[in-house]
Scaffold this active site. Structure first.
Site, mmCIF file in Angstrom:
data_model
loop_
_atom_site.group_PDB
_atom_site.id
_atom_site.type_symbol
_atom_site.label_atom_id
_atom_site.label_comp_id
_atom_site.label_asym_id
_atom_site.label_seq_id
_atom_site.Cartn_x
_atom_site.Cartn_y
_atom_site.Cartn_z
ATOM 1 N N SER A 236 37.988 34.478 38.642
ATOM 2 C CA SER A 236 37.775 34.099 40.038
ATOM 3 C C SER A 236 36.768 32.965 40.216
ATOM 4 O O SER A 236 36.586 32.462 41.320
ATOM 5 C CB SER A 236 37.370 35.309 40.869
ATOM 6 N N LYS B 261 32.557 40.572 48.255
ATOM 7 C CA LYS B 261 32.134 39.174 48.132
ATOM 8 C C LYS B 261 31.717 38.610 49.485
ATOM 9 O O LYS B 261 30.718 37.895 49.597
ATOM 10 C CB LYS B 261 33.270 38.332 47.541
#
Ligand code: ADP
Length: 801
Positions: A695, A738
């Site tokens: 990611s 996140k």
């Protein structure tokens, strides 16, 4: 001087016959007897060892003299004075002397007549006294006769019962015709004290003496009869059981004497416990069998302790102990709301679960698994469910459990064996139906000692857990009433077979606003209560709470926030205990006074100071985090150096990013040959923590582009997403965490893959408030957004086609 007493027909009859009438002198040498009284008409042997007495006996024998035998008042005195002897004694003749050695002789003496000491004439070499003899007159009246015959009767009986009296004595007693003689003979044989015997010696009146002696012998006879009865009872017709009882009692007495523990009490106590434990048949038989074994062991043996502990485990388990469930759903909802802010989804699911249980008690519910970072309230939610239901709560941590035996116990033949954690937890709960929290189920390990997850599978499977078998118990225990709730930080590391059995409820973490609310409504009141202060003593302004959250914590959960608030409450408690009574108001400006310097800074502002740095978003088991990816260039031969403990996937994504930039160098306005003259170094702090995953792709790309173009990335922008070699952006996981992490760090814009848009839309409104989301499909879309100065992209759309 040892005293021996005996009767012999010869001695006795020699006196009766009175062959030679003795002469009774006015002066007698006195022989003190330590522990007996000499009576007329009896004979006795004494062992003489003392020099003084030896001389006296020798003198008396030589001169054929009579000696005066008197009793000592206190037998312990070695050299009695005149005060130490009784003043009435018996004049006696010496019958025989046996010399064992020079200084050790046995003298047999014959008692003849009572005397009274008038005074002492000489003290040396032995006492010599002037005496007066007592002449005893025997009146032949009816009363005396009656007393005499009565005593004869009693004495004969006593003599026949007593083992210590020789058989001939009975005949002897029958042949005596003198009451005084009989009284003296019996008196000398009574088992009474010297003082009492002396009293009989001093009783000169025959009738009184007969009466007194009769009294004593009667008492002795009774005692002898009782002893005889006991003896015959015991020896006679005792049944086997009586015999055993008798022996056991004796054994107990012996053990007590030896100071050994009273094991019978122990056994009886365990027997009662077994009775009271309401065990199922299987366990009951096992417990009884073990108790039977135990009763045959020695209490100090090691085996005894092992066996006893096992029985105690069996009896301590709540085989049939329940708590009543409170299935009033409104009440349950109210309690859950009282304890926890928000968490609507898990709460709703719990209510549904209970509703089904209420309508269909037999139905086995699913196992719930709360998943989320630490400190988001997984444990306290479990505790709250238990409180709402009125059940006991037990929490067992599975973190680091690698051995199947930790779940299922060791067989009791192992040294130090114990039941596994499940049974231990049930015992602690004391009820068969607790809320049982299996904490950190994702941290279960597997190694050569067996797979704990297979044992857990049996615990959690409603089809099997009504007969859970623990190796130590060796009998099955019914776990079907237990409400199991598991917790985990990461779902990926839960063994799939287990995950399959569970229904996962995620608790992702809290935003700053939520944390502020939770602090106000739950944490602060709880800490105030725990520190013994009142809500009147302290008040936190909202801005102060926000300050604590921003500058002193960086977490998804609430653990550190709770800790910092506890610190402030503790200080207030100290002030209050010192006697300060005014209310403390905590403002944002005060915080540093209580908690010291700020622990966290807005790192983005500090870090992004030059080209080559970009802010990424990562996911960790303890929630989301922001990371800074740094790239640097130096002269070299085109190597790519990667540091910061990066995993293979991350390294590959760095390679991919670099390849893509190289392939598009011209478009980005970068010198195409940059790679020939320089080396590139990419570092991801914190260097000590291992990182992996794809990611970070777009962040690495952005950092590299910034480095190579010399243009800075914006401070308040963060990004996450995977890129392909051709610049396509792919979706990633952990969006909720996140986003929360970005918000905590003060990020204003988040760049995300377009395919993650749906994840953002699922988030609660307050989580996404004040954040701009920018969705991209290809990397060039990010380029226009991320940099402070625009980057020249003349052929933008053609990059990835
Ligand atoms: P976890 O088990 O997830 O690690 P805990 O249950 O230990 O977390 O929670 C840490 C603290 O935060 C506890 O004191 C708990 O009461 C509090 N807490 C967490 N979430 C909430 C919430 N939604 N409402 C109220 N208090 C909460």
């Amino acid at each position: 001087m040892k005293f021996l007493k005996f009767f012999s027909k010869k001695n006795y009859s020699s006196n009766l016959r009175g062959n030679k009438k003795p002469k009774f002198p006015k002066e007698l040498s006195l022989l003190p007897l330590r522990n007996s009284v000499m009576f007329p008409n009896t004979a006795t042997s004494i062992v003489v060892g003392r020099e003084k007495t030896l001389k006296q006996i020798n003198d008396a024998e030589k001169n054929r003299e009579i000696i005066g035998v008197v009793a000592q008042k206190d037998e312990t005195i070695e050299n009695p004075t005149y005060e130490d002897i009784y003043k009435v004694g018996t004049a006696s003749s010496i019958l025989r002397i046996s010399r064992l050695s020079e200084n050790n002789i046995t003298v047999t003496i014959q008692g003849l007549k009572r005397f009274k000491i008038k005074r002492i004439i000489r003290e040396e070499p032995y006492f010599t006294a002037l005496v007066e003899y007592i002449d005893e007159k025997e009146n032949k009246d009816v009363e005396t006769d009656a007393l005499f015959l009565g005593l004869k009767d009693l004495a004969s009986k006593a003599a026949s019962l007593s083992k210590n009296i020789p058989g001939e004595l009975v005949q002897m007693i029958q042949s005596i015709s003198s009451p005084a003689t009989l009284a003296d003979l019996v008196a000398s044989n009574l088992t009474i004290s010297v003082k009492e015997k002396q009293k009989l010696l001093e009783t000169f009146d025959i009738k009184t003496r007969l009466r007194l002696v009769s009294l004593h012998i009667n008492r002795e006879l009774q005692a002898l009869e009782i002893a005889e009865k006991i003896r015959s009872d015991v020896v006679g017709n005792v049944t086997k059981a009586q015999r055993e009882f008798y022996l056991k009692e004796q054994l107990k007495a012996i053990k007590k004497e030896l100071g050994e523990s009273d094991e019978d009490n122990d056994i009886a106590e365990l027997e009662k416990k077994i009775k009271d434990a309401e065990m199922p048949e299987e366990a009951l038989q096992e417990a009884k069998k073990e108790l039977n074994r135990l009763s045959k062991m020695h209490p100090s043996s090691a085996e005894y302790t092992v066996s006893r502990t096992y029985i105690e485990w069996l009896t301590d388990l709540p085989w049939n102990r329940y708590t009543e469930d409170n299935l009033d759903l409104d009440n349950v909802k109210q309690i859950l709301d009282e304890d926890h802010f928000n968490l609507e989804k898990p709460k709703k699911r719990i209510i549904e679960y209970l509703a089904v249980r209420k309508l269909k008690p037999q139905k086995k519910g699913p196992i719930l698994c709360f998943a989320g970072p630490p400190g988001v309230g997984k444990t306290s939610l479990g505790r709250s469910i238990a409180r709402a239901l009125g059940r006991k709560f037990i929490r067992v941590s599975l973190g680091g459990v690698r051995d199947e035996a930790e779940i299922r116990g060791h067989r009791k033949t192992y040294v130090g064996a114990m039941p596994g954690r499940i049974i231990q937890g049930i015992k602690r709960a004391g009820a068969k139906n607790p809320v049982f929290m299996l904490d950190e189920i994702d941290k279960l390990g597997t190694d050569f000692r067996g797979d704990p997850s297979s044992a857990l599978l049996e615990v959690l499977d409603p089809e099997q857990n009504f007969a859970f078998s623990d190796h130590y118990l060796n009998v099955s225990f019914d776990l079907s009433q237990v409400m199991f709730i598991a917790t985990a930080n990461v779902l990926e590391s839960i063994p799939p077979v287990l995950l399959d059995r569970m229904e996962v409820l995620s608790i992702p973490g809290y935003s700053e606003e939520e944390k502020t609310m939770i602090a106000k409504k739950h944490i602060i009141p709880k800490q105030i209560e725990e520190h013994g202060i009142k809500s009147d003593d302290i008040e936190f302004e909202d801005s102060a709470i926000v300050q604590i959250i921003r500058d002193y914590t960086r977490e998804s959960g609430l653990r550190n926030l709770e800790r910092e608030i506890a610190t402030i409450c503790r200080m207030t408690a100290v002030n209050k205990a010192k006697g300060e009574n005014k209310k403390t108001v905590i403002t944002a400006n005060d915080i540093h006074k209580y908690l010291g310097a700020k622990k966290f800074f807005s790192e983005t502002a500090l870090r992004i100071t030059r080209p080559g740095i970009a802010t990424g978003l990562s996911w960790t088991p303890s929630g989301g985090e922001i990371i800074f990816i740094e790239a640097s260039k130096m002269p070299g031969k085109g190597n790519l150096i990667l540091t910061g403990q990066l995993g293979d996937v991350m390294k590959e994504s760095a390679q991919a990013a670099l390849t893509f930039i190289r392939s598009q160098a011209e478009i980005f306005g970068i010198d195409e040959k940059f790679y020939e003259k320089s080396e590139i170094h990419i570092h991801v702090p914190a260097g000590a923590i291992p990182k992996d995953g794809p990611s970070a792709g777009i962040t690495i790309f952005t950092a590299l582009l910034s480095l190579l173009t010399g243009k800075k990335v914006k401070k308040d922008i963060a990004m996450t997403g995977e890129i392909t070699l051709r610049g396509t952006v792919l979706p990633v996981g952990g969006i909720k965490e996140k986003v929360l992490a970005a918000k905590r760090a003060g990020i204003k814009t988040i760049i995300l893959p377009l395919l993650n848009k749906k994840d953002v839309e699922e988030l609660p409104k307050e989580h996404i408030k004040d954040i701009e989301f920018f969705y991209i499909q290809s990397i060039d879309e990010a380029v226009g957004k991320s940099f402070e100065e625009e980057i020249n992209l003349p052929m933008q759309k053609s990059i990835y086609v």
